[in-house]
Design a protein around this motif. Structure first.
Motif, PDB file in Angstrom:
ATOM      1  N   VAL A  75       0.850  -1.202   0.000  1.00  0.00           N
ATOM      2  CA  VAL A  75       0.000   0.000   0.000  1.00  0.00           C
ATOM      3  C   VAL A  75       0.885   1.251   0.000  1.00  0.00           C
ATOM      4  CG1 VAL A  75      -1.754   1.297   1.269  1.00  0.00           C
ATOM      5  CG2 VAL A  75      -1.916  -1.183   1.118  1.00  0.00           C
ATOM      6  N   GLY A  76       1.983   1.211   0.747  1.00  0.00           N
ATOM      7  CA  GLY A  76       2.926   2.324   0.728  1.00  0.00           C
ATOM      8  C   GLY A  76       3.562   2.526  -0.632  1.00  0.00           C
ATOM      9  N   VAL A  77       3.913   1.432  -1.299  1.00  0.00           N
ATOM     10  CA  VAL A  77       4.501   1.512  -2.645  1.00  0.00           C
ATOM     11  C   VAL A  77       3.494   2.112  -3.620  1.00  0.00           C
ATOM     12  CG1 VAL A  77       5.298   0.113  -4.597  1.00  0.00           C
ATOM     13  CG2 VAL A  77       6.203  -0.308  -2.305  1.00  0.00           C
ATOM     14  N   VAL A  78       2.239   1.683  -3.525  1.00  0.00           N
ATOM     15  CA  VAL A  78       1.198   2.239  -4.399  1.00  0.00           C
ATOM     16  C   VAL A  78       1.067   3.746  -4.185  1.00  0.00           C
ATOM     17  CG1 VAL A  78      -1.305   2.293  -4.803  1.00  0.00           C
ATOM     18  CG2 VAL A  78      -0.108   0.113  -4.682  1.00  0.00           C
ATOM     19  N   SER A  79       1.144   4.177  -2.949  1.00  0.00           N
ATOM     20  CA  SER A  79       1.017   5.613  -2.691  1.00  0.00           C
ATOM     21  C   SER A  79       2.214   6.399  -3.217  1.00  0.00           C
ATOM     22  CB  SER A  79       0.795   5.888  -1.208  1.00  0.00           C
ATOM     23  OG  SER A  79       1.946   5.612  -0.457  1.00  0.00           O
ATOM     24  N   VAL A  80       3.395   5.794  -3.213  1.00  0.00           N
ATOM     25  CA  VAL A  80       4.576   6.479  -3.747  1.00  0.00           C
ATOM     26  C   VAL A  80       4.563   6.465  -5.282  1.00  0.00           C
ATOM     27  CG1 VAL A  80       7.097   6.375  -3.935  1.00  0.00           C
ATOM     28  CG2 VAL A  80       6.003   6.087  -1.707  1.00  0.00           C
ATOM     29  N   GLY A 136       2.026   6.212  -7.228  1.00  0.00           N
ATOM     30  CA  GLY A 136       0.931   7.040  -7.721  1.00  0.00           C
ATOM     31  C   GLY A 136       0.926   8.442  -7.162  1.00  0.00           C
ATOM     32  N   VAL A 137       2.096   8.954  -6.811  1.00  0.00           N
ATOM     33  CA  VAL A 137       2.178  10.250  -6.139  1.00  0.00           C
ATOM     34  C   VAL A 137       1.573  11.380  -6.978  1.00  0.00           C
ATOM     35  CG1 VAL A 137       4.487  10.936  -6.923  1.00  0.00           C
ATOM     36  CG2 VAL A 137       3.653  11.681  -4.683  1.00  0.00           C
ATOM     37  N   LEU A 138       1.563  11.250  -8.285  1.00  0.00           N
ATOM     38  CA  LEU A 138       0.999  12.304  -9.121  1.00  0.00           C
ATOM     39  C   LEU A 138      -0.491  12.094  -9.405  1.00  0.00           C
ATOM     40  CD1 LEU A 138       3.919  12.822 -11.644  1.00  0.00           C
ATOM     41  CD2 LEU A 138       3.342  14.179  -9.633  1.00  0.00           C
ATOM     42  N   THR A 139      -1.044  10.982  -8.950  1.00  0.00           N
ATOM     43  CA  THR A 139      -2.467  10.730  -9.182  1.00  0.00           C
ATOM     44  C   THR A 139      -3.170  10.477  -7.850  1.00  0.00           C
ATOM     45  OG1 THR A 139      -2.039   8.387  -9.613  1.00  0.00           O
ATOM     46  CG2 THR A 139      -2.091   9.847 -11.521  1.00  0.00           C
ATOM     47  N   ILE A 140      -3.396   9.222  -7.535  1.00  0.00           N
ATOM     48  CA  ILE A 140      -4.175   8.868  -6.348  1.00  0.00           C
ATOM     49  C   ILE A 140      -3.308   8.615  -5.110  1.00  0.00           C
ATOM     50  CG2 ILE A 140      -4.237   6.395  -6.793  1.00  0.00           C
ATOM     51  CD1 ILE A 140      -7.206   6.506  -5.975  1.00  0.00           C
ATOM     52  N   GLY A 141      -2.006   8.548  -5.309  1.00  0.00           N
ATOM     53  CA  GLY A 141      -1.084   8.207  -4.228  1.00  0.00           C
ATOM     54  C   GLY A 141      -1.240   8.986  -2.936  1.00  0.00           C
ATOM     55  N   PRO A 142      -1.336  10.311  -2.999  1.00  0.00           N
ATOM     56  CA  PRO A 142      -1.485  11.064  -1.751  1.00  0.00           C
ATOM     57  C   PRO A 142      -2.752  10.707  -0.969  1.00  0.00           C
ATOM     58  CG  PRO A 142      -0.824  12.515  -3.524  1.00  0.00           C
ATOM     59  CD  PRO A 142      -1.134  11.188  -4.156  1.00  0.00           C
ATOM     60  N   PHE A 143      -3.766  10.218  -1.651  1.00  0.00           N
ATOM     61  CA  PHE A 143      -5.010   9.847  -0.983  1.00  0.00           C
ATOM     62  C   PHE A 143      -4.936   8.441  -0.393  1.00  0.00           C
ATOM     63  CE2 PHE A 143      -6.037  12.884  -4.346  1.00  0.00           C
ATOM     64  CZ  PHE A 143      -6.522  13.930  -3.562  1.00  0.00           C
ATOM     65  N   VAL A 144      -4.011   7.626  -0.897  1.00  0.00           N
ATOM     66  CA  VAL A 144      -3.799   6.275  -0.381  1.00  0.00           C
ATOM     67  C   VAL A 144      -2.791   6.288   0.769  1.00  0.00           C
ATOM     68  CG1 VAL A 144      -2.994   3.947  -0.995  1.00  0.00           C
ATOM     69  CG2 VAL A 144      -4.400   5.233  -2.597  1.00  0.00           C
ATOM     70  N   ALA A 145      -1.932   7.283   0.811  1.00  0.00           N
ATOM     71  CA  ALA A 145      -0.863   7.360   1.815  1.00  0.00           C
ATOM     72  C   ALA A 145      -1.364   7.268   3.258  1.00  0.00           C
ATOM     73  CB  ALA A 145      -0.034   8.625   1.601  1.00  0.00           C
ATOM     74  N   PRO A 146      -2.473   7.928   3.637  1.00  0.00           N
ATOM     75  CA  PRO A 146      -2.932   7.785   5.026  1.00  0.00           C
ATOM     76  C   PRO A 146      -3.251   6.339   5.403  1.00  0.00           C
ATOM     77  CG  PRO A 146      -3.988   9.673   4.012  1.00  0.00           C
ATOM     78  CD  PRO A 146      -3.251   8.949   2.917  1.00  0.00           C
ATOM     79  N   VAL A 147      -3.792   5.572   4.466  1.00  0.00           N
ATOM     80  CA  VAL A 147      -4.079   4.162   4.740  1.00  0.00           C
ATOM     81  C   VAL A 147      -2.772   3.425   4.998  1.00  0.00           C
ATOM     82  CG1 VAL A 147      -5.057   2.024   3.820  1.00  0.00           C
ATOM     83  CG2 VAL A 147      -6.221   4.193   3.417  1.00  0.00           C
ATOM     84  N   ALA A 148      -1.752   3.691   4.173  1.00  0.00           N
ATOM     85  CA  ALA A 148      -0.454   3.037   4.341  1.00  0.00           C
ATOM     86  C   ALA A 148       0.149   3.370   5.710  1.00  0.00           C
ATOM     87  CB  ALA A 148       0.495   3.459   3.225  1.00  0.00           C
ATOM     88  N   VAL A 149       0.096   4.618   6.091  1.00  0.00           N
ATOM     89  CA  VAL A 149       0.653   5.035   7.388  1.00  0.00           C
ATOM     90  C   VAL A 149      -0.094   4.358   8.535  1.00  0.00           C
ATOM     91  CG1 VAL A 149       0.938   7.017   8.941  1.00  0.00           C
ATOM     92  CG2 VAL A 149       1.557   7.217   6.521  1.00  0.00           C
TER      93      VAL A 149
END
Length: 134
Positions: free
Chosen positions: A100-105, A107-120
Motif C-alpha cells: 500500500v505504501g509503494v502504491v502511494s509512492v 501514484g504520487v501524481l495521481t491517487i497516491g497522496p489519498f492512499v498514503a494515510p491508509v499506508a501510514v
C-alpha cells in the motif's frame, strides 16, 4: 512494545477503523465526486463535470478498492495472530502494508497522496502488534 493479550488493543482497533473509513471514502469519492471539469463553447458555454469512474471506467473501482482490501487483510491477520498468540505482525501483514505504501509512492501524481494515510495507519497498526508471547 505491548505485551501479548488475547483481547484487542483499542488503539490498534481505532487505527484500523480509521483506515477502513478512509478507504471506503476513497471508493465513494471515486464514484460520486466530480473530479474532471470541462467547458464547451458553441453558441452557449456549457460547464460539465465527471467523476473518476465516469472518465476511467469501472476498472478504476478495482484500484480504489485495493486499500480497503488491504485493511481487511491486515485486520484479519493481526486478529488471527493475536488470538493464536503469535508474536509480531507477521510477514504477510508487513508485505501488505508495504505494498500500500509503494502504491502511494508510485501514484504520487495521481491517487497516491489519498492512499498514503491508509499506508501510514497500516504501518502503525503493524508496529503495535505484540512482540512477545509471555
Amino acid at each position: 512494545m505491548r505485551t501479548s493479550t488475547s483481547h484487542s488493543d483499542p488503539v490498534t482497533t481505532t487505527l484500523m477503523v480509521i483506515a477502513s473509513i478512509w478507504a471506503v471514502g476513497l471508493l465513494i469519492v471515486g464514484v460520486v465526486a466530480p473530479s474532471y471539469n470541462s467547458v464547451s463553447s458553441s453558441s452557449t458555454t456549457q460547464f460539465t463535470s465527471a467523476t473518476l469512474v465516469e472518465v476511467n471506467g469501472l476498472r478504476l473501482l478495482v484500484v480504489l478498492a485495493l486499500p480497503l482490501l488491504a485493511v481487511g487483510v491486515v485486520a484479519l491477520a493481526l486478529r488471527w495472530r493475536r488470538k493464536n498468540e503469535r508474536p509480531g505482525a507477521g510477514v504477510l501483514v508487513w508485505i501488505v502494508a508495504a505494498l500500500v505504501g509503494v502504491v502511494s509512492v508510485v501514484g504520487v501524481l495521481t491517487i497516491g497522496p489519498f492512499v498514503a494515510p491508509v499506508a501510514v495507519l497500516l504501518v502503525i497498526a503493524c508496529s503495535r502488534a505484540p512482540t512477545d508471547t509471555a
